[in-house]
Design a protein around this motif. Structure first.
Motif, PDB file in Angstrom:
ATOM      1  N   GLY A  62       0.815  -1.206   0.000  1.00  0.00           N
ATOM      2  CA  GLY A  62       0.000   0.000   0.000  1.00  0.00           C
ATOM      3  C   GLY A  62       0.853   1.261   0.000  1.00  0.00           C
ATOM      4  O   GLY A  62       0.570   2.218  -0.715  1.00  0.00           O
ATOM      5  N   THR A  65       2.640   1.762  -3.507  1.00  0.00           N
ATOM      6  CA  THR A  65       1.790   2.273  -4.593  1.00  0.00           C
ATOM      7  C   THR A  65       1.318   3.698  -4.327  1.00  0.00           C
ATOM      8  O   THR A  65       0.947   4.405  -5.251  1.00  0.00           O
ATOM      9  CB  THR A  65       0.548   1.373  -4.791  1.00  0.00           C
ATOM     10  N   PHE A  66       1.327   4.112  -3.054  1.00  0.00           N
ATOM     11  CA  PHE A  66       0.868   5.465  -2.722  1.00  0.00           C
ATOM     12  C   PHE A  66       1.868   6.513  -3.190  1.00  0.00           C
ATOM     13  O   PHE A  66       1.492   7.529  -3.761  1.00  0.00           O
ATOM     14  CB  PHE A  66       0.664   5.580  -1.209  1.00  0.00           C
ATOM     15  N   TYR A  67       3.157   6.271  -2.970  1.00  0.00           N
ATOM     16  CA  TYR A  67       4.173   7.277  -3.274  1.00  0.00           C
ATOM     17  C   TYR A  67       4.765   7.065  -4.655  1.00  0.00           C
ATOM     18  O   TYR A  67       5.213   5.974  -4.984  1.00  0.00           O
ATOM     19  CB  TYR A  67       5.280   7.242  -2.220  1.00  0.00           C
ATOM     20  N   THR A  68       4.794   8.152  -5.440  1.00  0.00           N
ATOM     21  CA  THR A  68       5.282   8.018  -6.819  1.00  0.00           C
ATOM     22  C   THR A  68       6.789   7.844  -6.884  1.00  0.00           C
ATOM     23  O   THR A  68       7.315   7.414  -7.893  1.00  0.00           O
ATOM     24  CB  THR A  68       4.899   9.257  -7.643  1.00  0.00           C
TER      25      THR A  68
END
Lengths: 157, 560
Positions: A62, A65-68
């Motif tokens: 999680g 995938t949240f942080y680019t």
């Protein structure tokens, strides 16, 4: 492919964990250490980190995938990040972004076939006073215009 | 007790309760999506925004602690416009595909759009598209576009099922729910996420597209899957069970039930192998016969054996009432001592959430109703041995597939001279029987079961047999049942020619010359409450929808 931290990096990982009262908050710093070592965050990296931190793979997944800034696929040797957020946009950020796409011949999050370049359109990198800017890996290039930007790329080729 | 004012009403609360909790306790429902009474507070849907006097901003009722003298408004201009704004925001990327969505009719988003939204959107851009029809696991289907990211399913897996199987991935308008690549939503309670999903994002693969929810009737009854006896709603259309959903009972199953119980317990009621009408074995095969013919045959056959040559096996799947009448019949009409029932324990199959090792719903009740060997009588194991040694020649068995317990029983049971079985479905035990009475299933009769805690709970009929009428028997009715006619497609429902055990035993007793006058299951229960100590003072009314725990101190003395 199995992933293990190098001895040197294990030290860094432990230092990161020691900063917090529980293990979970160290996940972001450790992911970054892993990305420096591995180039990108593979599922094996996530599994290894979840083992080290004693949290579930889903929790780490999680965060990734949240942080680019965590790459979920292998990126180029030179990862070029062009800012098109407000300040840069007003001072020609899109001109630079478009010229980069044309020059290297790939789109957002694309990677060249020789694995040399990858390109990413990013939001504010905190360098508004010197807009427009781009970053190549960890280095900032500021006060740019189209020509300067192309010169920088040329020098890397 | 401290209190606060909610929309002009005084509400008492316990220190530490949030506004939404305290309101829910007294039956006031503050609109909410992400809040669930059994899960932790996440506070991300924002629809429970309320105005609190002397607070500068609106606050969410799910995470704001109630405090003494607080004045809360849910219907002030500010609160109303905030709720409308939240609804408009949540609907921005929602596909609005209610006409083809399974959740329609029981969808919180749909209900709230009707109740709390002005019904207009200023959004003219393109909606964000996400993955649709994602299989999250064996039983659950996910539609990313319908999801409003309330995180109830994620918290359910973490906190109730105890496995962290779901997580949010990506962020902002791209956020969606997924499992870790290569893994599945596979916990034994996975379908509970479809119940708590406030929208149609998570749906049951088993129930998808089977029926609009308003076309089904729902009956408050009990799951038959194990000795937990989860309280359930049984959903029926066209006299066919389409799904089970858990029904709230904090003492038994809270808001949850397991997938096994939800999916696999009711299928046998709808099955094609139902015993439809009484059957007699002729030339090695079971053939249909009339009730009177079968009663006559059974009585004359039963009379031809000595008392010591007959055994009666009750059932942990039958109701207390049925076991009671059967025990009474065995003792006073047949005059036998060999009475018992088979246990259905699967060691180590249970867990510490809901699932129990005992796979039968009423082993407690069967014992309590009198299904146990009398003095000098044989217990189940000894009855089987005596059949093997041909000392017992006649067996009367109700609602149990003994061969499913042990393949070896097939050889033993085939040694019987007379084998009478009550069964709802044909199975490898009925194959061996001489007489098969069609048994009404647990979905087709009134009665009670006692779960492992000693809690007596009521079954209600949801499916009609040929003897029943949905309206005259006071069964739950759907819109179709109420307004349909016999000429409608849904009026031509399949009904089984089957009877509850107590009814058949009553007829048999009468044929054997002992007058039993039972007309309903309730009359039997009333007799039980007079003769069995633990049942004293109980009646169907008192057992009610949520059941009654029997006196625990006395309970310890009853061997289970």
């Amino acid at each position: 492919m199995e992933f293990k931290f190098t001895t040197e990096n294990i030290e860094k990982v432990n230092k990161e964990i020691s900063k917090y009262p529980t293990k979970l908050p160290a996940v972001m710093g450790i992911l970054y250490i892993a990305q420096e070592q591995n180039g990108w965050i593979s599922m094996e990296v996530i599994k290894e980190i979840s083992n080290i931190l004693e949290v579930t793979e889903e929790e780490v997944f999680g965060v990734v995938t949240f942080y680019t800034m965590y790459h979920q696929k292998p990126m180029g040797k030179y990862h070029i990040q062009v800012c098109t957020n407000v300040s840069c946009m007003l001072r020609g950020g899109y001109e630079i972004w478009n010229s980069m796409k044309d020059k290297i011949g790939i789109g957002n999050l694309g990677v060249t076939e020789d694995q040399k370049f990858s390109l990413e359109e990013v939001e504010c990198m905190g360098s508004c006073g010197t807009a427009p800017m781009l970053a190549i890996n960890e280095d900032y290039y500021e006060n740019l215009d189209k020509e300067k930007a192309l010169q920088i790329i040329e020098s890397l080729k | 007790m401290p209190h606060f004012i909610l929309d002009g009403k005084e509400i008492q609360f316990i220190q530490g309760q949030t506004i939404i909790e305290a309101a829910a306790k007294v039956g006031i429902d503050i609109p909410h999506f992400c809040w669930h009474p059994s899960l932790t507070v996440s506070g991300n849907c924002r629809v429970c925004l309320v105005e609190i006097e002397k607070m500068p901003k609106l606050a969410i009722a799910c995470s704001t602690l109630a405090s003494d003298g607080m004045v809360v408004n849910t219907n002030s201009v500010k609160a109303l416009s905030a709720r409308n704004a939240v609804m408009e925001f949540l609907l921005i990327n929602h596909p609005l595909d209610c006409p083809i969505c399974d959740e329609a009719g029981e969808c919180k988003l749909q209900d709230y759009a009707f109740d709390h939204s002005v019904g207009e959107s200023r959004f003219v851009e393109n909606k964000v598209h996400k993955e649709k029809r994602v299989s999250l696991g064996t039983h659950v289907m996910f539609d990313g576009e319908r999801c409003i990211s309330c995180s109830r399913c994620i918290r359910f897996c973490d906190e109730i099922a105890g496995v962290n199987e779901l997580t949010f991935i990506n962020r902002g308008d791209k956020v969606t729910i997924d499992t870790f690549p290569g893994k599945e939503l596979s916990n034994p309670y996975s379908l509970c996420v479809t119940d708590i999903c406030p929208v149609g994002a998570l749906t049951s693969k088993d129930f998808r597209f089977k029926s609009r929810v308003w076309d089904m009737s729902s009956t408050k009854t009990i799951c038959s899957g194990c000795s937990r006896g989860c309280n359930v709603e049984m959903w029926v259309r066209n006299n066919e069970i389409l799904r089970l959903t858990p029904r709230y009972n904090e003492e038994v199953n809270s808001y949850w039930m397991c997938d096994e119980g939800r999916l696999n317990t009711f299928k046998s009621v709808n099955a094609d192998i139902r015993v439809n009408g009484p059957h007699i074995k002729r030339d090695g095969t079971l053939v249909k016969a009339g009730w009177d013919e079968v009663f006559a045959l059974a009585t004359s056959e039963l009379k031809s054996y000595n008392k010591s040559e007959i055994a009666v096996l009750g059932s942990a799947f039958a109701t207390c009432e049925e076991n009671f009448v059967l025990a009474k019949f065995a003792k006073s009409v047949l005059g036998i001592k060999n009475i018992d029932f088979a246990k259905h324990e699967k060691p180590n199959s249970g867990d510490d959430i809901l699932i129990r090792d005992d796979k039968s719903p009423n082993s407690f009740g069967a014992e309590l109703a009198g299904i146990h060997p009398l003095k000098d009588g044989l217990n189940f194991q000894n009855i089987m041995r005596a059949i093997d040694e041909k000392k017992i020649k006649a067996l009367y068995l109700v609602e149990d597939d003994l061969v499913s317990l042990d393949e070896d029983y097939k050889k033993i049971l085939s040694k019987l001279e007379l084998f009478i079985v009550h069964s709802s479905n044909f199975n490898s035990t009925t194959e061996l029987a001489d007489i098969v009475f069609p048994a009404a299933t647990y979905a087709e009769k009134n009665g009670t079961w006692i779960n492992f805690q000693g809690r007596i709970q009521k079954l209600l009929p949801a499916v009609m047999t040929v003897e029943m009428d949905r309206s005259l028997d006071g069964m739950a009715m759907s819109r179709l049942d109420k307004f349909g006619t016999e000429f409608d497609r849904w009026g031509k429902s399949k009904k089984m020619n089957a009877r509850p055990i107590w009814k058949i035993i009553t007829s048999l007793a009468n044929a054997l010359g002992t007058k039993y006058k039972y007309q309903t299951s309730e009359e039997i229960f009333d007799e039980m409450s007079k003769t069995i100590d633990l049942f004293k003072g109980l009646d169907y009314q008192r057992v009610g929808e949520l059941g009654v725990k029997l006196n625990v101190t006395t309970l310890a003395k009853v061997k289970v």
